[in-house]
Scaffold this active site. Structure first.
Site, PDB file in Angstrom:
ATOM      1  N   GLN A 140       3.329   8.072  -5.218  1.00  0.00           N
ATOM      2  CA  GLN A 140       4.271   7.122  -4.649  1.00  0.00           C
ATOM      3  C   GLN A 140       4.271   5.828  -5.459  1.00  0.00           C
ATOM      4  OE1 GLN A 140       2.670   7.174  -0.569  1.00  0.00           O
ATOM      5  NE2 GLN A 140       4.658   7.909   0.128  1.00  0.00           N
ATOM      6  N   ARG A 196       0.843  -1.206   0.000  1.00  0.00           N
ATOM      7  CA  ARG A 196       0.000   0.000   0.000  1.00  0.00           C
ATOM      8  C   ARG A 196       0.869   1.243   0.000  1.00  0.00           C
ATOM      9  NH1 ARG A 196      -1.253   3.763   3.440  1.00  0.00           N
ATOM     10  NH2 ARG A 196      -0.101   2.716   5.118  1.00  0.00           N
ATOM     11  N   VAL A 197       0.436   2.264  -0.748  1.00  0.00           N
ATOM     12  CA  VAL A 197       1.028   3.600  -0.664  1.00  0.00           C
ATOM     13  C   VAL A 197      -0.087   4.603  -0.436  1.00  0.00           C
ATOM     14  CG1 VAL A 197       3.118   3.157  -2.005  1.00  0.00           C
ATOM     15  CG2 VAL A 197       0.999   3.783  -3.186  1.00  0.00           C
ATOM     16  N   SER A 198       0.234   5.692   0.266  1.00  0.00           N
ATOM     17  CA  SER A 198      -0.791   6.641   0.688  1.00  0.00           C
ATOM     18  C   SER A 198      -1.182   7.637  -0.391  1.00  0.00           C
ATOM     19  CB  SER A 198      -0.316   7.408   1.933  1.00  0.00           C
ATOM     20  OG  SER A 198      -0.036   6.510   2.985  1.00  0.00           O
ATOM     21  N   THR A 199      -0.259   7.963  -1.291  1.00  0.00           N
ATOM     22  CA  THR A 199      -0.537   8.981  -2.308  1.00  0.00           C
ATOM     23  C   THR A 199      -0.333   8.418  -3.708  1.00  0.00           C
ATOM     24  OG1 THR A 199       1.739   9.794  -2.258  1.00  0.00           O
ATOM     25  CG2 THR A 199       0.182  10.826  -0.741  1.00  0.00           C
TER      26      THR A 199
END
Length: 199
Positions: A13, A7-10
């Site tokens: 990324q 998972r990445v937040s933005t």
């Protein structure tokens, strides 16, 4: 079978670092969420990963915060996996529930989560007690002001409850609760009577 989750937040990324590590760890399938905060545990990629896992499988993440940022929810999720006979591995923190050391780390996490819950509960109770001592009203804001309550009580002596409720744009239950509160705070004398229509 090992199932990897990344998972990445933005949106800007990249998942490359995580997916490379997960493949190197032997994950046969990968699921991911792109641009979703770790505070949210309802994610399409994570849901697919959890739905795919079967008894005897292992969920693998690159780092613990990729799975989520709430310690309490992380512990709950890993406990749920354990009930399904699914192991959990976090590569960076070397958490591995297939080993005795990994189980120990998990139990430490569970203890920390319980400690966190206790602290939050204690702070909440202390804050509520302090607010009460300052004379602050806790809970929902009252529908009627003190002046409106006094006027409503006067009107209820001669006017049906439903009409008084319509006048103040409140539900009749609000006035019934007000009558109960008033009765408890100022018990009626033996000769007092209940207004007709409220019995």
């Amino acid at each position: 079978m090992k199932i990897g989750y990344a998972r990445v937040s933005t949106e800007d990324q990249s998942l490359d670092l995580q997916t490379t590590a997960l493949v190197s760890a032997g994950c046969a399938r990968l699921f991911s969420d792109h641009g979703i905060s770790g505070s949210e545990f309802s994610r399409p990629g994570l849901k697919c990963a959890l739905d795919t896992l079967s008894s005897g499988d292992t969920l693998v993440v690159w780092r613990l915060d990729r799975l989520g940022r709430s310690l309490r929810k992380l512990v709950e999720l890993i406990e749920e996996l354990g009930k399904r006979n699914i192991e959990f591995v976090s590569l960076t923190e070397c958490i591995n529930t297939t080993s005795s050391g990994g189980v120990l780390v998990f139990h430490v996490m569970a203890a920390l989560a319980q400690f966190e819950r206790s602290l939050i509960s204690e702070r909440t109770r202390a804050g509520m007690a302090a607010a009460r001592n300052r004379g602050q009203h806790l809970g929902r804001r009252r529908s009627l002001s003190p002046e409106q309550r006094e006027e409503a009580l006067r009107l209820l002596v001669t006017i049906p409850l439903k009409l008084v409720a319509e006048k103040f744009a409140v539900h009749p239950r609000t006035l019934k609760r007000m009558l109960c509160d008033t009765s408890l705070a100022d018990p009626p004398t033996r000769d007092a009577t209940i207004p007709q229509g409220h019995r």
